[in-house]
Write an enzyme that holds these catalytic residues in place. Sequence first.
Site, short mmCIF file in Angstrom:
data_model
loop_
_atom_site.label_atom_id
_atom_site.label_comp_id
_atom_site.label_asym_id
_atom_site.label_seq_id
_atom_site.Cartn_x
_atom_site.Cartn_y
_atom_site.Cartn_z
N LYS A 318 80.28 65.75 -2.54
CA LYS A 318 80.38 64.76 -3.62
C LYS A 318 79.04 64.18 -4.02
O LYS A 318 78.78 63.95 -5.21
CB LYS A 318 81.34 63.65 -3.22
N ASP A 356 87.76 58.85 -8.00
CA ASP A 356 88.20 58.35 -6.70
C ASP A 356 88.46 56.85 -6.74
O ASP A 356 89.47 56.37 -6.24
CB ASP A 356 87.14 58.63 -5.62
#
Length: 425
Positions: A318, A356
């Site tokens: 990420k 997220d």
Amino acid sequence: MDSGNVLLASGSMGGGGGGAQLKNPTLICVPIMADTVDEMLVKVGQAKSASADLVEIRLDYLRSFVDPRGDLAALVNGSSLPTLFTYRPRWEGGQYEGDESKRLDALKLAMDLGADYIDVELQVAGDFIGSLHGSRPSKCKVIVSSHNYECTPSVEDLGDLVARIQATGADIVKIATTALDITDVARMFQIMVHSQVPFIGLVMGERGLISRVLCAKFGGYLTFGILESGVVSAPGQPLVKDLLDLYNFRQISADTKVFGIIGRPVGHSKSPVLYNEAFKSAGFNGVYVHLLVDDLARFLQTYSSPDFAGFSCTIPHKEDAVKCCDEVDPVAKSIGAVNCIVRRESDGKLFGFNTDYVGAISAIEEGLQASGNGSSSLSGSPLAGKLFVVIGAGGAGKALAYGAKEKGAKVVIANRTYGEFPAQR
């Protein structure tokens, strides 16, 4: 062509089989491995019930094979699906250790008794096909195969290998290699999409899984699917059920867009279940796959075609994704992590986003409100003024901390390494 941009064009050439409703002609073959002929025929019935197109009868797995003519006749006549006979020797990754002439004679006998396909190894194919003196049954097609359990060669070497296999008189070329990196599969796709002959190209191992699914997009003749987990004839074979129900294999076409979850590890992810079902429900021509990626930059550079349209990104990539994208959404940049990458079709540029924090924070807010712990703060968030503890400072941790801070919470980070979470964030 082992490095740099690999631009993959979709192909349409493939094997036979399938009805007009199917978007590709790539066959699903189930390897049949058992101790006895009777057990094999039971598994053939299971393969038919699972909607396979043909079965590969692995003669080298039979515990007793003292009556080749009787056993082969029983297998051919008793099979409810087209048959491919393989009698793989140890030196090519199989179980057979006996006399070579007996092994090859069994394959000739299978042809005579009505087999639809036989598989013979490149090392012996020239002499084997030559010994038929042009008298082989017209119904039976000869697959000449080469297996590399060490690596995947360069495109040039793969091309030379195809030419060598064709020179033996093969009806179908089969090459199976091993993936040391997921980018190795791109070389197999390049050979597959440009092949002028029926071609089976598979890359073994978890990093090669996409070769077994996307061969339907790039023109592969067949792929292998197994009936039960763990019972494989080569590393990385998926379940027939997953090919059909999870990946919607029959509906994959040359125009299908490819999406996937990038991670290491990644096989546990349920994302393909969610997205492929959504694609099916919406009538969208896409497939979503597991992508076991070691080097994110190399992966994105290699699969640079618009066909590879977008990716979810999970651990440990990420944070690296922020640097790999051409443009990054301001929120994702503030967080320092990207979990969603979209490729713009017009110019191939990669855009990074972070969803997220929205999903996680919304779920926490809903949980607080449902439990009666929500506050009527001016911000409207039940998190406002609360102590919010984040355990871990990876990509997901950064997103949670950012989202909680935006909602007015007091954020505390607990992490093994202090320096992994910059003070300004």
